[in-house]
Design a protein around this motif. Sequence first.
Motif, PDB file in Angstrom:
ATOM      1  N   ALA A  38      56.036  31.518  37.920  1.00 29.65           N
ATOM      2  CA  ALA A  38      55.539  30.188  38.276  1.00 29.65           C
ATOM      3  C   ALA A  38      55.785  29.885  39.754  1.00 29.65           C
ATOM      4  CB  ALA A  38      56.204  29.136  37.397  1.00 29.65           C
ATOM      5  N   ILE A  39      56.975  30.217  40.234  1.00 31.55           N
ATOM      6  CA  ILE A  39      57.288  29.992  41.654  1.00 31.55           C
ATOM      7  C   ILE A  39      56.359  30.815  42.540  1.00 31.55           C
ATOM      8  CG2 ILE A  39      59.050  30.337  43.435  1.00 31.55           C
ATOM      9  CD1 ILE A  39      61.141  29.692  41.254  1.00 31.55           C
ATOM     10  N   GLY A  40      56.203  32.097  42.190  1.00 27.05           N
ATOM     11  CA  GLY A  40      55.300  32.952  42.955  1.00 27.05           C
ATOM     12  C   GLY A  40      53.864  32.457  42.905  1.00 27.05           C
ATOM     13  N   LYS A  41      53.455  31.957  41.737  1.00 28.68           N
ATOM     14  CA  LYS A  41      52.082  31.461  41.588  1.00 28.68           C
ATOM     15  C   LYS A  41      51.816  30.296  42.529  1.00 28.68           C
ATOM     16  CE  LYS A  41      48.348  32.090  39.077  1.00 28.68           C
ATOM     17  NZ  LYS A  41      47.785  33.407  38.783  1.00 28.68           N
ATOM     18  N   VAL A  42      52.760  29.379  42.589  1.00 29.00           N
ATOM     19  CA  VAL A  42      52.601  28.212  43.469  1.00 29.00           C
ATOM     20  C   VAL A  42      52.550  28.652  44.935  1.00 29.00           C
ATOM     21  CG1 VAL A  42      53.729  26.121  44.318  1.00 29.00           C
ATOM     22  CG2 VAL A  42      53.628  26.573  41.864  1.00 29.00           C
ATOM     23  N   LEU A  43      53.530  29.442  45.353  1.00 31.28           N
ATOM     24  CA  LEU A  43      53.614  29.847  46.755  1.00 31.28           C
ATOM     25  C   LEU A  43      52.394  30.657  47.187  1.00 31.28           C
ATOM     26  CD1 LEU A  43      57.390  30.864  46.964  1.00 31.28           C
ATOM     27  CD2 LEU A  43      56.321  28.733  47.747  1.00 31.28           C
ATOM     28  N   LEU A  44      51.954  31.592  46.346  1.00 33.93           N
ATOM     29  CA  LEU A  44      50.857  32.471  46.740  1.00 33.93           C
ATOM     30  C   LEU A  44      49.491  31.799  46.609  1.00 33.93           C
ATOM     31  CD1 LEU A  44      52.215  35.818  45.272  1.00 33.93           C
ATOM     32  CD2 LEU A  44      52.255  35.011  47.632  1.00 33.93           C
ATOM     33  N   THR A  45      49.366  30.844  45.700  1.00 36.25           N
ATOM     34  CA  THR A  45      48.127  30.056  45.656  1.00 36.25           C
ATOM     35  C   THR A  45      47.994  29.233  46.930  1.00 36.25           C
ATOM     36  OG1 THR A  45      48.125  29.929  43.234  1.00 36.25           O
ATOM     37  CG2 THR A  45      46.849  28.269  44.404  1.00 36.25           C
ATOM     38  N   LEU A  46      49.104  28.659  47.373  1.00 35.41           N
ATOM     39  CA  LEU A  46      49.094  27.903  48.627  1.00 35.41           C
ATOM     40  C   LEU A  46      48.773  28.812  49.809  1.00 35.41           C
ATOM     41  CD1 LEU A  46      52.228  25.647  48.054  1.00 35.41           C
ATOM     42  CD2 LEU A  46      49.820  24.966  47.921  1.00 35.41           C
ATOM     43  N   LEU A  47      49.299  30.027  49.798  1.00 36.16           N
ATOM     44  CA  LEU A  47      48.990  30.978  50.854  1.00 36.16           C
ATOM     45  C   LEU A  47      47.495  31.298  50.866  1.00 36.16           C
ATOM     46  CD1 LEU A  47      49.735  32.978  53.084  1.00 36.16           C
ATOM     47  CD2 LEU A  47      50.341  34.636  51.293  1.00 36.16           C
ATOM     48  N   GLY A  48      46.920  31.481  49.679  1.00 35.23           N
ATOM     49  CA  GLY A  48      45.491  31.751  49.599  1.00 35.23           C
ATOM     50  C   GLY A  48      44.663  30.616  50.177  1.00 35.23           C
ATOM     51  N   LEU A  49      45.010  29.373  49.841  1.00 32.13           N
ATOM     52  CA  LEU A  49      44.287  28.218  50.382  1.00 32.13           C
ATOM     53  C   LEU A  49      44.504  28.091  51.883  1.00 32.13           C
ATOM     54  CD1 LEU A  49      45.055  25.658  47.537  1.00 32.13           C
ATOM     55  CD2 LEU A  49      42.826  26.672  48.063  1.00 32.13           C
TER      56      LEU A  49
END
Length: 444
Positions: free
Chosen positions: A112-123
Amino acid sequence: MKLLSNRQLRSAKVTSVRWQRRAMFLMGGVAVGAAAVALATLADWAQDALALVLAKSRYASLVVTPLGFALSVFLTNRFFRNSQGSGIPQAIAARQLTDQAARGRLVSIRIAIGKVLLTLLGLLCGASVGREGPTVQVGASIMFAIGRMSPRRQPGLILAGSAAGVAAAFNTPLAGIVFGIEEMSRAYETRASSLIIAAVIAAGLTSLALVGNYDYFGSSSTMLRNGTDWLAVPLCGVVGGLAGGLFSRLIIEMSRTFANGPMRAIKRHPAVFALACGLAVALCGLASGDMIYGTGYAQVKAALESGTPLPWSFGPLKFAATALSAISGIPGGIFSPSLAVGAGIGSEIAQLFPHAPLGAIMLLGMVAYFAGVVQAPITAFAIVTEMTNNHAMVVPLMAAALIAHATSGLVCPEGIYHALARGFLDQSRSQHEGTETTKPAPTS
């Protein structure tokens, strides 16, 4: 008296367990709601930061986007394995697994932590991704983690977390419940239904408390006016369904090709492939006038509110950028980008109906394309209806979604999320079999 006392103790114990279970779902719903609001706020900041970079130089995307894609895939494979893509297939696969350790590899606080951080990186780097699918995996992960604190197995927690994630991400509680039933479980679970609804309500109330009530795409009262306008319903249904089915078929076939086909060599150099995908997305962005980056939410909302058609190139370029982002292996959802592609399709079809309200046909395109991609027609029209607070369009949206669902099935026999979930299931089972074969033989 002693018998009565024992009965009272058993009754009290059962009551205590029931209330503990209810508290668990409510507590999880509050946590999921807070996580959804945090991700939404941070996602807006990430897209604003990208806009500032592009305002200084449009061509910065030729560097920022490819490098961001490569970094995201490297971090995913190195530290947050199974956080790639939308996250909904992982949540579906986790529900179907019975082994808790296997489930934990697909939904966990770490993921979940990785999902949040990497989704933000993608955006931040300009990927054409959404935050709603990731919110589903985050919600499922939070609920699963809470469930592990209980000595008793709690059925329905992953389903409740997923439904609460959709409800809080879009501020659409009804759509969250429908999504849980239609897409996540493909069945109505009477045993857990009230607890799932409770989790959705808790998540929704948390979202309301933190950001207030809002309509995702703004409030719209547009509607079809006469018989000629209604011809747009089957047209949007067929075109949107075919385009959505084509997108799903493309993503599914590419995932299978990478896993077992001639392109599996790409798996040995995933960051390089992601870099190439990022460069292609940057080129799409330049060709679109910087309109296809991110979720597409701002562009669609502006078009709906102003009644101004989207550029003809918006739909095709957003389609290409979303497909490239999806196959690159970076974390990020397809909910919002799919709605944006559908809006582009609707905007073009509206040119054939010059006297019809543009907004109404854009909504038809959105629901048709989205239903074609996910093959969940009830979820599609429920989400679009709640996001625009437009109940006058319920009947035409339902009709367009059903037509699109039937049309999409001609191109892609299975919904994208369940097809991709099968890959995670196969992976989990192969890992389990490998563990079983490497166990030492018992000594006599």
